[in-house]
Design a protein around this motif. Structure first.
Motif, PDB file in Angstrom:
ATOM      1  N   LYS A 224       1.027  -0.691   0.043  1.00 34.28           N
ATOM      2  CA  LYS A 224       0.127  -0.029  -0.008  1.00 34.28           C
ATOM      3  C   LYS A 224       1.150   1.343   0.131  1.00 34.28           C
ATOM      4  N   GLU A 225       2.462   0.942  -0.124  1.00 35.19           N
ATOM      5  CA  GLU A 225       2.675   2.448  -0.279  1.00 35.19           C
ATOM      6  C   GLU A 225       3.418   2.855  -1.479  1.00 35.19           C
ATOM      7  N   GLU A 226       4.403   3.531  -1.680  1.00 32.75           N
ATOM      8  CA  GLU A 226       4.786   4.265  -3.218  1.00 32.75           C
ATOM      9  C   GLU A 226       5.509   2.829  -3.163  1.00 32.75           C
ATOM     10  N   PRO A 227       5.430   2.744  -4.358  1.00 31.71           N
ATOM     11  CA  PRO A 227       6.154   1.842  -5.407  1.00 31.71           C
ATOM     12  C   PRO A 227       7.715   2.288  -5.423  1.00 31.71           C
ATOM     13  N   LEU A 387      -1.953   9.878   3.095  1.00 30.82           N
ATOM     14  CA  LEU A 387      -2.507   9.263   1.701  1.00 30.82           C
ATOM     15  C   LEU A 387      -0.813   9.238   0.363  1.00 30.82           C
ATOM     16  N   SER A 388      -1.088   7.911   0.006  1.00 31.85           N
ATOM     17  CA  SER A 388       0.103   7.560  -1.220  1.00 31.85           C
ATOM     18  C   SER A 388      -0.405   8.400  -2.225  1.00 31.85           C
ATOM     19  N   ALA A 389       0.468   8.151  -3.894  1.00 26.72           N
ATOM     20  CA  ALA A 389       0.024   9.176  -4.769  1.00 26.72           C
ATOM     21  C   ALA A 389      -1.368   7.716  -5.913  1.00 26.72           C
ATOM     22  N   GLN A 390      -1.650   6.866  -5.665  1.00 26.34           N
ATOM     23  CA  GLN A 390      -2.384   6.131  -5.625  1.00 26.34           C
ATOM     24  C   GLN A 390      -3.935   6.149  -5.089  1.00 26.34           C
ATOM     25  N   ALA A 428      -3.255  19.677  -5.120  1.00 25.23           N
ATOM     26  CA  ALA A 428      -3.023  20.531  -7.062  1.00 25.23           C
ATOM     27  C   ALA A 428      -3.674  22.124  -6.450  1.00 25.23           C
ATOM     28  N   ASP A 429      -5.004  22.097  -5.520  1.00 24.05           N
ATOM     29  CA  ASP A 429      -5.742  22.723  -5.660  1.00 24.05           C
ATOM     30  C   ASP A 429      -5.701  23.744  -4.573  1.00 24.05           C
ATOM     31  N   ARG A 430      -5.784  22.969  -3.204  1.00 25.75           N
ATOM     32  CA  ARG A 430      -5.134  23.838  -2.053  1.00 25.75           C
ATOM     33  C   ARG A 430      -4.063  23.491  -1.614  1.00 25.75           C
ATOM     34  N   GLY A 431      -3.143  23.459  -2.270  1.00 28.75           N
ATOM     35  CA  GLY A 431      -1.710  23.620  -1.885  1.00 28.75           C
ATOM     36  C   GLY A 431      -0.946  23.315  -0.224  1.00 28.75           C
ATOM     37  N   VAL A 432      -1.436  22.042  -0.444  1.00 34.11           N
ATOM     38  CA  VAL A 432      -1.112  21.551   0.735  1.00 34.11           C
ATOM     39  C   VAL A 432      -0.146  20.214   0.431  1.00 34.11           C
ATOM     40  N   LEU A 433       0.148  18.806   1.582  1.00 33.72           N
ATOM     41  CA  LEU A 433       0.387  17.978   1.442  1.00 33.72           C
ATOM     42  C   LEU A 433      -0.646  17.771   1.915  1.00 33.72           C
ATOM     43  N   VAL A 434      -0.692  16.153   1.336  1.00 36.54           N
ATOM     44  CA  VAL A 434      -1.598  15.335   2.043  1.00 36.54           C
ATOM     45  C   VAL A 434      -0.593  13.650   1.832  1.00 36.54           C
ATOM     46  N   GLY A 435      -0.014  13.649   1.437  1.00 36.21           N
ATOM     47  CA  GLY A 435       0.940  12.132   1.943  1.00 36.21           C
ATOM     48  C   GLY A 435       2.391  12.392   1.787  1.00 36.21           C
TER      49      GLY A 435
END
Length: 490
Positions: A224-227, A387-390, A428-435
């Motif tokens: 479930k983590e980034e490849p 969140l991961s990118a996926q 990209a819309d809010r300009g914050v990190l999510v993962g």
């Protein structure tokens, strides 16, 4: 009301403000917070106070991993503490293993919970030993003794998932608890499962000389983590001599000489003196009487953001039993939220965005799980949050992703540790990190910057202006954040 630790017995019903079924990390923490807030509390536990973490999980595994990592690090710098990878010659590595086991048992207090139990009692908490079964709202029976309360908290933890593999039940297989209670160093080991537990124990045994094969049904470790991060972890284990069988299913286990042979869905079978099952954990809810509360016995407990079960004001759950995030730090966080909701915000200081200054039980404390860190304590460690990118894409977030090679930091150069990668996922819309996901030296420590950034929704423009001390691995954030902030402003 007696505060002594008592076995189940007697016939009188005991009345408390709160009864907690389970004294694992979350239950123990919650009991202490509520007692400090002046509530009468009873805790029911049939195994160890503190749960698995202090005795047969987190603490003993990290104690042993520390020794394995230190020896490997010294060897990489030309300093030898025994010959790494020669534990079965009866020489210095065998002695090192024995020393590691002794240290593990000291850290785990020899799996004796008497000190933790005494601390509960000293805090004025009633500790009842035995199997508790819910008899209805606010009522739990232990033996012939009935306890009742205004609030019932379920904190029964989790248990190992044993897959239905032909012959496995008849074999003398290990779980992580078995492994971390044993002084045996098997000559060879087959690990079933490529999650955090499987990866940590595979590296541990390999670094002390065991021939280790890890079998994982997914095409990646910690899938479930980034490849890029899970790929780097696979490379680290392979470098330690762990044979990886990714994308393989174990079909059967049978005796082979003095050990075991594990047949796979394809390719040759694998063999080992021991088989270690690390295929996951599940909430421990079977046999505790959930049906008396209108819940399905044996199923995970769904909670709302206040940690209430079924939206009820008298029924709560904390820890692995909720299925939210199976970590000690999650359980402790949920304990703060529940304490704040039952006894007021002061009982769980800082618990949840909804707690607020001066907020009481009526206002409510809300749990926020957006920034619960996840760690695999291998060498190098893997650490992630959010969140991961996926997962972000699946949630409908328009994202930007940037990566940084941790090996390009000055600190990596000075230490000669050039393996690692950092992956940042931004809205990209809010300009914050999510993962954020990272693997590299001390990543389990410097992931904290991303934890705060995600939890507080710190703007990328601010994050890109943060000054990191030189030389540290945390400097890995700067190029990736600069690119994310630039794309946002552009």
């Amino acid at each position: 009301m007696s505060t002594a630790a008592r076995p189940a017995g007697g016939t009188a019903a005991d009345r408390y403000d709160v009864v907690i079924l389970g004294a694992g990390s979350g239950g123990e923490r919650l009991a202490g917070l509520l007692a400090e807030a002046g509530r009468s509390v009873a805790v029911i536990e049939e195994a160890r106070v503190g749960g698995e973490c202090p005795y047969v999980a987190c603490m003993p595994s990290k104690a042993m991993l520390r020794g394995a990592h230190l020896r490997a690090d010294l060897a990489n710098h030309g300093l030898r503490v025994g010959a790494v990878g020669a534990a079965h010659d009866g020489g210095s590595d065998a002695r090192a293993w024995a020393a590691a086991v002794a240290w593990r048992d000291q850290v785990a207090e020899n799996r004796d919970d008497s000190s933790a139990a005494a601390s509960l009692v000293e805090a004025g908490i009633t500790l009842v030993r035995g199997h508790g079964r819910v008899e209805g709202p606010g009522r739990v029976k232990v033996g012939s003794r009935m306890l009742s309360a205004d609030h019932l908290v379920l904190a029964t933890g989790s248990e190992a998932v044993i897959p239905p593999i032909e012959g496995l039940a008849d074999s003398d297989f290990w779980t992580s608890e078995t492994a971390l209670s044993s002084a045996e160093l098997p000559e060879s080991l087959v690990v079933l499962g490529g999650g955090p537990i499987g990866c940590e124990l595979a590296q541990l045994y390999a670094r002390y000389g065991a021939r280790v094969t890890l079998v994982e049904s997914s095409d990646r470790l910690v899938a479930k983590e980034e490849p890029a991060v899970s790929g780097a972890l696979a490379g680290a284990l392979a470098a330690d001599g762990v044979e990886l069988r990714l994308g393989h299913q174990a079909r059967s286990v049978k005796a082979w000489g003095e050990g075991h042979q594990v047949s796979l869905d394809r390719g040759p079978a694998v063999r080992g003196a021991r088989v270690l099952v690390a295929t996951g954990m599940r909430p421990r809810t079977a046999g505790i009487g959930l049906d008396t509360l209108g819940l399905v016995d044996g199923e995970p407990l769904e909670t709302d953001d206040r940690c209430r079960v079924g939206g009820r004001s008298d029924l709560w759950a904390v820890g692995d039993v909720t299925g939210v995030a199976p970590y000690t730090h999650t359980a402790n966080y949920q304990a703060k939220v529940v304490a704040a909701n039952i006894a007021g915000a002061g009982a769980g200081a800082g618990a949840g965005a909804g707690a607020g200054a001066g907020a009481g039980a009526g206002a409510g404390a809300a749990a926020d799980y957006r920034a619960i860190p996840r760690c695999v304590f291998t060498d190098p460690p893997l650490a992630s949050v959010g969140l991961s990118a996926q997962a972000a894409r699946a949630a409908g977030v328009r994202i930007r992703v940037e990566t940084m090679d941790v090996g390009e930091t000055a600190r990596a150069s000075s230490e000669g540790r050039r393996t690692g990668v950092l992956v940042l996922v931004a809205d990209a819309d809010r300009g914050v990190l999510v993962g954020a996901s990272a693997i590299g030296p001390s990543a389990d420590e410097w992931i904290g910057e991303a934890v705060v950034a995600i939890r507080a929704e710190v703007p990328l423009s601010v994050l890109s202006d943060v000054v990191h001390p030189f030389p540290t691995f945390s400097e890995a954030y700067e190029p990736a954040l600069a690119r994310l902030a630039s794309s946002r402003s552009g």
